[in-house]
Structures are given as structure tokens and as C-alpha cells.
Design an enzyme around this catalytic site. Structure first.
Site, mmCIF file in Angstrom:
data_model
loop_
_atom_site.group_PDB
_atom_site.id
_atom_site.type_symbol
_atom_site.label_atom_id
_atom_site.label_comp_id
_atom_site.label_asym_id
_atom_site.label_seq_id
_atom_site.Cartn_x
_atom_site.Cartn_y
_atom_site.Cartn_z
ATOM 1 C CE1 TYR A 78 10.006 3.247 -0.253
ATOM 2 C CE2 TYR A 78 12.074 2.421 -0.312
ATOM 3 C CZ TYR A 78 10.882 2.303 0.229
ATOM 4 O OH TYR A 78 10.623 1.509 1.101
ATOM 5 N N GLY A 131 10.237 6.343 14.134
ATOM 6 C CA GLY A 131 8.933 7.173 13.992
ATOM 7 C C GLY A 131 8.790 8.195 13.152
ATOM 8 N NE ARG A 132 5.639 6.494 8.136
ATOM 9 C CZ ARG A 132 4.507 6.278 8.704
ATOM 10 N NH1 ARG A 132 3.814 6.811 9.404
ATOM 11 N NH2 ARG A 132 4.030 4.954 8.101
ATOM 12 N N GLY A 133 11.116 9.710 11.815
ATOM 13 C CA GLY A 133 11.682 10.996 12.376
ATOM 14 C C GLY A 133 11.290 11.667 13.650
#
Length: 337
Positions: free
Chosen positions: A63, A217-219
Site C-alpha cells: 500500500y 464493493g470498492r465504494g
């Protein structure tokens, strides 16, 4: 060992004594994948999560693209309450050249595991990593060697618990036979349900906890979405299949229905999605990611929402097989073995 003072209900992750708040926090998006981040906003979100009882905080070497920036941000944010929480990080990539971020080579050689662990300890400013995950299964290194290397770090007190990410049933069994696996982390949400057939039964048989990443859902499930082409070049949503034309419209329609159901329960769509995950088993602790302290509070409040059998049936009717579009391009899709 973290002292539990969580305001959230506690859940056991695995059978080796790891207990955390029912909802954790993923920090990836604070430094990558969703455009430029705001360091202070990230720190504020982490500290607000702690105030609300979150005890599991998730980061990784990846990351920060090998710079340690994400781990460093998390370490600074939690310095005042380090012993009240669990820090989880990950190894498993060769980050010596990140010029092609969608095609990074894997590296789970024991010597690299030890090197990454020492760097993570330094970046996090701590004397132990509570959960150390293999980020992706490396076909070039037998999983038994990986488990043995992490087992040595556990024996030395540098790591407390062993985790795997995106590993299949056979890999999990083989690793667990060498060094008990406490946690498996894999994408799981109302949008992505592939783990239900073969993964969840195995981890439950072996007494391994499950940590869903991208539980919103990734936003997409937050409802604050736009078509793929409108995102910046460095934003994951620009190439995620669920945002592409055709899939995008279907998924927006599904979220609209989930939002209506959530509102009928006095909740938001993200809270509904997190409550759905919590209802799938008391061995599940999702780690929604956000850069916003307000979103943290919204997410944590989901633990107070109890869904009825009718609610669950309606959710299944809206998304019986998950979202339209694959969660990764074919070249990046993890292979479960």
C-alpha cells in the site's frame, strides 16, 4: 497483546485467541488506488475508528509501493493507543520496480518475508505485528515454506498470528498443517460472493476466522459513484469491470434497490451491506476502507443493525450472484488452489 476495550461487539477470528471488534478498518485507500490522499484526514479517520471501538487495523507493504508510507501513516495514527488494538500487515510482492503496478511479481521467499517483516515493524513503530498475512499465494514458493517462515517469526515474538489472503482450500489446509492459520482475508460482499461455495466451509472446518476486504464493493455500495471514464488515471475504479459501460448501469440499479431497502430500515446502503456480511457468520470481521471519519462512524454503526430473514431474502433477490462484472481483470484474478 491488545487489551480489549471495544465498544463494538467482539468476535473471535480463529480458534487461537484473536478477538477483535466486529468491524475493522482497511487503510489501503489512504495512500493508493483511489487518487491522491489526505494524510491528516486518514489519521483522523483511524483515530475516530479507535474512539468508536474498532480494534483491527489493516495495512500492507504494497500500500506504500515499497516506501512504507501506508504503514507509517497507520503507525503514527495509533501510537497513543497501540496496545489497545491489533495491527495487520502483509508481505508477498517484489516491489523493487513498481513501474507496471498491474503486473508486480510475487516474492514469498523466507528471506523476503523476514526482510519485509523487519521493515514493517520499523514503519509501524511497534515491536510486534499482530496478524501477518501472505498477500497473495506465490506459486514459486511452497506454502509449507511460507508457513514455516512465519512460524519462526511467531516463535521469536515478532508476529502473533498467521494470516493468508486470497488462498484456496488446498493451500489453506497445507499451510495450516505447518503453522496454524488464524485468519483468511479475501474479497466478500453482496457484490462478490465466490467464497461461499468452497472457501468459507474450509476455514470454518479448520477454525480460521474470515476477514472480508472491499466489503462495500470498492465504494460502489456507498452510492457515490460515477462511470469509469470520469475517474483519474490512478484510480482503481477507472479499470474495474463493475464500473464499465453495461455493468455500471446494472450495478447502479441494484444499489438503488438496496438503498430503498436500507432506508426502510432507517439505515444507509453501506450499513445494510455490512450488516449483511455480519449476518453471514460470527467468525466474520469486515474491514471497510475509508478516508473519512464520518464514514467510519457510519460503518461502525452497522453493527447495531439486525437484518430479518425477509431483509436477507430481498437482498438475495436483488443480487443473487453478486455484481455485474468481475472484481479483477483476468490477468490479476487470484487463482484459488
Amino acid at each position: 497483546m491488545a487489551q480489549q476495550t471495544s465498544k463494538l461487539p467482539l468476535r473471535a477470528l480463529g480458534t487461537q485467541g484473536l478477538k477483535t471488534g466486529a468491524i475493522g478498518l482497511g487503510t489501503m485507500g489512504m495512500t493508493m488506488a483511489y487518487g491522491a490522499g489526505d494524510e491528516q484526514a486518514g489519521i483522523d479517520a483511524i483515530r475516530r475508528a479507535h474512539d468508536l471501538g474498532v480494534t483491527l487495523f489493516d495495512t500492507a507493504e504494497l500500500y506504500g509501493w515499497g516506501t512504507g508510507s501506508n504503514e507509517q501513516l497507520l503507525g503514527r495514527a495509533v501510537a497513543g493507543f497501540r496496545d489497545e488494538i491489533f495491527l495487520a500487515t502483509k508481505f508477498g510482492f517484489d516491489l523493487s520496480d513498481v513501474s507496471d503496478p498491474l503486473n508486480l511479481p510475487l516474492d514469498s521467499r523466507p528471506e523476503n518475508i523476514r526482510r519485509v517483516t523487519e521493515e514493517s515493524l520499523r514503519h509501524l513503530g511497534t515491536d510486534r505485528i499482530d496478524v501477518l498475512y501472505q498477500h497473495r499465494v506465490d506459486p514459486g514458493v511452497p506454502i509449507e515454506e511460507v508457513a514455516g517462515a512465519v512460524g519462526e517469526l511467531i516463535a521469536e515474538g515478532k508476529v502473533l498470528y498467521f494470516g493468508l489472503s486470497e488462498a484456496g482450500p488446498d493451500t489453506v489446509r497445507r499451510a495450516h498443517a505447518v503453522q496454524p492459520v488464524s485468519v483468511l482475508q479475501t474479497e466478500y460482499s453482496v457484490f462478490e460472493r465466490a467464497v461461499e461455495a468452497d472457501i468459507l466451509p474450509v476455514v470454518r472446518e479448520l477454525g480460521i476466522g474470515f476477514v472480508p476486504y472491499s466489503p462495500l464493493g470498492r465504494g460502489f455500495l456507498t452510492g457515490t459513484v460515477k462511470p469509469a471514464a470520469e475517474y483519474a488515471e490512478d484510480d482503481i475504479r477507472r479499470w474495474d469491470e463493475r464500473w464499465q459501460p453495461g455493468n455500471y448501469e446494472k450495478n447502479v440499479a441494484a444499489v438503488r434497490e438496496l438503498t430503498a431497502l436500507a432506508e426502510s430500515r432507517g439505515a444507509t446502503a453501506p450499513q445494510l451491506a455490512l450488516a449483511w456480511l455480519l449476518s453471514q457468520g460470527d467468525d466474520i470481521v469486515p474491514i471497510p476502507g475509508t478516508r473519512s471519519a464520518a464514514r467510519v462512524q457510519e460503518n461502525v454503526t452497522a453493527a447495531q443493525l439486525t437484518l430479518t430473514t425477509e431483509d436477507l431474502a430481498r437482498i438475495d433477490a436483488v443480487l443473487p450472484h453478486g455484481a455485474a462484472g468481475s472484481r479483477y481483470p483476468e490477468s490479476l484474478m487470484p487463482t484459488w488452489t
